[in-house]
Design an enzyme around this catalytic site. Sequence first.
Site, PDB file in Angstrom:
ATOM      1  N   TYR A  14     -22.922 -62.047  84.533  1.00 45.76           N
ATOM      2  CA  TYR A  14     -24.441 -62.002  84.191  1.00 45.76           C
ATOM      3  C   TYR A  14     -25.469 -62.177  85.260  1.00 45.76           C
ATOM      4  O   TYR A  14     -25.969 -61.105  85.877  1.00 45.76           O
ATOM      5  CB  TYR A  14     -24.694 -62.645  83.027  1.00 45.76           C
ATOM      6  CG  TYR A  14     -25.974 -62.457  82.321  1.00 45.76           C
ATOM      7  CD1 TYR A  14     -26.566 -60.989  82.426  1.00 45.76           C
ATOM      8  CD2 TYR A  14     -26.779 -63.553  81.998  1.00 45.76           C
ATOM      9  CE1 TYR A  14     -27.710 -60.752  81.614  1.00 45.76           C
ATOM     10  CE2 TYR A  14     -27.842 -63.345  81.537  1.00 45.76           C
ATOM     11  CZ  TYR A  14     -28.539 -62.150  81.386  1.00 45.76           C
ATOM     12  OH  TYR A  14     -29.979 -62.037  80.896  1.00 45.76           O
ATOM     13  N   LYS A  87     -19.932 -72.017  81.154  1.00 43.05           N
ATOM     14  CA  LYS A  87     -21.210 -72.120  80.568  1.00 43.05           C
ATOM     15  C   LYS A  87     -21.478 -72.204  79.068  1.00 43.05           C
ATOM     16  O   LYS A  87     -22.912 -72.361  78.494  1.00 43.05           O
ATOM     17  CB  LYS A  87     -22.394 -71.057  81.151  1.00 43.05           C
ATOM     18  CG  LYS A  87     -21.971 -69.745  80.796  1.00 43.05           C
ATOM     19  CD  LYS A  87     -22.996 -68.881  81.212  1.00 43.05           C
ATOM     20  CE  LYS A  87     -22.537 -67.507  80.313  1.00 43.05           C
ATOM     21  NZ  LYS A  87     -23.508 -66.309  80.441  1.00 43.05           N
ATOM     22  N   SER A 127     -29.045 -76.205  85.479  1.00 38.58           N
ATOM     23  CA  SER A 127     -29.792 -75.711  84.313  1.00 38.58           C
ATOM     24  C   SER A 127     -30.601 -76.789  83.765  1.00 38.58           C
ATOM     25  O   SER A 127     -30.712 -78.231  83.996  1.00 38.58           O
ATOM     26  CB  SER A 127     -28.652 -75.798  83.312  1.00 38.58           C
ATOM     27  OG  SER A 127     -29.149 -75.765  81.939  1.00 38.58           O
ATOM     28  N   TYR A 152     -20.442 -79.770  79.047  1.00 37.72           N
ATOM     29  CA  TYR A 152     -21.025 -78.743  79.878  1.00 37.72           C
ATOM     30  C   TYR A 152     -22.435 -79.383  80.811  1.00 37.72           C
ATOM     31  O   TYR A 152     -22.415 -79.248  81.982  1.00 37.72           O
ATOM     32  CB  TYR A 152     -21.572 -77.508  79.103  1.00 37.72           C
ATOM     33  CG  TYR A 152     -22.515 -76.590  79.811  1.00 37.72           C
ATOM     34  CD1 TYR A 152     -22.270 -75.996  81.007  1.00 37.72           C
ATOM     35  CD2 TYR A 152     -23.934 -76.372  79.606  1.00 37.72           C
ATOM     36  CE1 TYR A 152     -23.069 -75.281  81.687  1.00 37.72           C
ATOM     37  CE2 TYR A 152     -24.839 -75.571  80.221  1.00 37.72           C
ATOM     38  CZ  TYR A 152     -24.426 -74.886  81.248  1.00 37.72           C
ATOM     39  OH  TYR A 152     -25.262 -74.312  82.108  1.00 37.72           O
ATOM     40  N   LYS A 156     -23.106 -80.103  84.883  1.00 33.30           N
ATOM     41  CA  LYS A 156     -24.455 -79.772  85.881  1.00 33.30           C
ATOM     42  C   LYS A 156     -25.027 -81.273  86.564  1.00 33.30           C
ATOM     43  O   LYS A 156     -25.391 -81.337  87.742  1.00 33.30           O
ATOM     44  CB  LYS A 156     -25.475 -78.873  84.963  1.00 33.30           C
ATOM     45  CG  LYS A 156     -24.825 -77.665  84.462  1.00 33.30           C
ATOM     46  CD  LYS A 156     -24.645 -76.811  85.646  1.00 33.30           C
ATOM     47  CE  LYS A 156     -24.082 -75.503  85.578  1.00 33.30           C
ATOM     48  NZ  LYS A 156     -23.414 -74.572  86.419  1.00 33.30           N
ATOM     49  N   LEU A 203     -29.233 -66.599  72.106  1.00 33.65           N
ATOM     50  CA  LEU A 203     -29.812 -65.783  71.102  1.00 33.65           C
ATOM     51  C   LEU A 203     -30.470 -64.558  71.457  1.00 33.65           C
ATOM     52  O   LEU A 203     -30.157 -63.384  70.539  1.00 33.65           O
ATOM     53  CB  LEU A 203     -31.527 -66.569  71.175  1.00 33.65           C
ATOM     54  CG  LEU A 203     -32.820 -65.943  70.459  1.00 33.65           C
ATOM     55  CD1 LEU A 203     -32.177 -65.885  68.990  1.00 33.65           C
ATOM     56  CD2 LEU A 203     -33.920 -66.581  70.710  1.00 33.65           C
ATOM     57  N   GLY A 300     -27.490 -80.591  68.356  1.00 32.68           N
ATOM     58  CA  GLY A 300     -27.615 -80.878  69.569  1.00 32.68           C
ATOM     59  C   GLY A 300     -28.739 -80.019  70.268  1.00 32.68           C
ATOM     60  O   GLY A 300     -29.123 -80.117  71.490  1.00 32.68           O
TER      61      GLY A 300
END
Length: 347
Positions: A14, A87, A127, A152, A156, A203, A300
């Site tokens: 993406y 991710k 991130s 995840y 990072k 979302l 979370g």
Amino acid sequence: MMKGNILVSGGSGYIGSHTCIELINSGYKPIIVDNLSNSDIQSLDRIEEIAGERPEFFEINLCDREALNQIPKSLRIDALIHFAAFKSVNESVADPLMYYHNNLESLVNILRFCTERNIEHLVFSSSCTVYGDAKELPVTEETPLQKASSPYGNTKQISETIILDYLKVHPELNTISLRYFNPAGAHPSAKIGELPRGIPNNLLPYLTQTAVGLRDELKVFGGDYNTKDGSAIRDYIHVSDLAEAHLKAFEFMKSGKMTSNYDLFNLGSGNGYTVLEVIKSYEKVSGEKLPYQIVDRRPGDVEKIWASTEKAEKILGFTPSRGIDDITKSAWEWEKHYRKNIEKSIS
Ligand code: UDP
């Protein structure tokens, strides 16, 4: 004039594919390394259609150090942008070792590769998840990190540390970590965009899939947060803006203006929107109503987070030029375009 070769790991995904387009448009030659674990080879066709050039492609799993030898030693690589990683927060909770293995082993191999091939510039995809539930808003690059809430997020944080440790003994390598807030939206041509496998976690893809009738209704996670309308706040940044920021990061490293061989930047818009505001933006740009229901909070999730964009603006000269309506509109256009093409290929 061709300005240089840039190796893009995860370049068919993406954010990677949008970045390849920006690179070509700015006179660079992207070379993609991807194992297609979460992307499609067809994105090469799309990049070619949009930007007029087809990136060279190597199908390589970055955890396989030997496989990197497929990239010819004679190829001069001016920079490496490392996107390739898993991710999904949920998936990482369910299978932590898969995340630690894939995301960390591939980074280790990327760093070794930079040294072996004399690559001087590395851009790393990080991130805003590293900030966790930040106490102060907006979040600046100095805001203390919180313990990661998922494997995840932890990959990072650990990745940033691995890079820092490595750079201490490799002063010839420059690296910039970019901490993305919520990347969303699609290329204005509607030919590339976000295409999650299965039920989307994020979302925007869930929203646009609901808009085209693929999902019954969007579930808004939480209506009782301490925000103006009770839904959670995030900082959405258009994927094409994000793509441009990678170029700025590389050009900053190349300019020789870095004060040390490592730096990091937040990439957000500086604006926070609630989930309900995102829905309103979609309804405005589409002229259609979105079926949705407010349900319980998602475990979370943080209540609110948005970026301070000051450092990226001052040092990289980066300011996003697209707003929330551009994000919802382009995401929706992409979803419609994609579904139409699928129907065509089935019928
Ligand atoms: N969200 C939602 N419904 C969904 C997916 C997400 O209400 O189906 C909310 C989520 O709770 C968060 C925001 O949308 O407040 C952005 O979530 P996303 O998963 O896209 O990114 P995150 O900020 O969690 O990384």
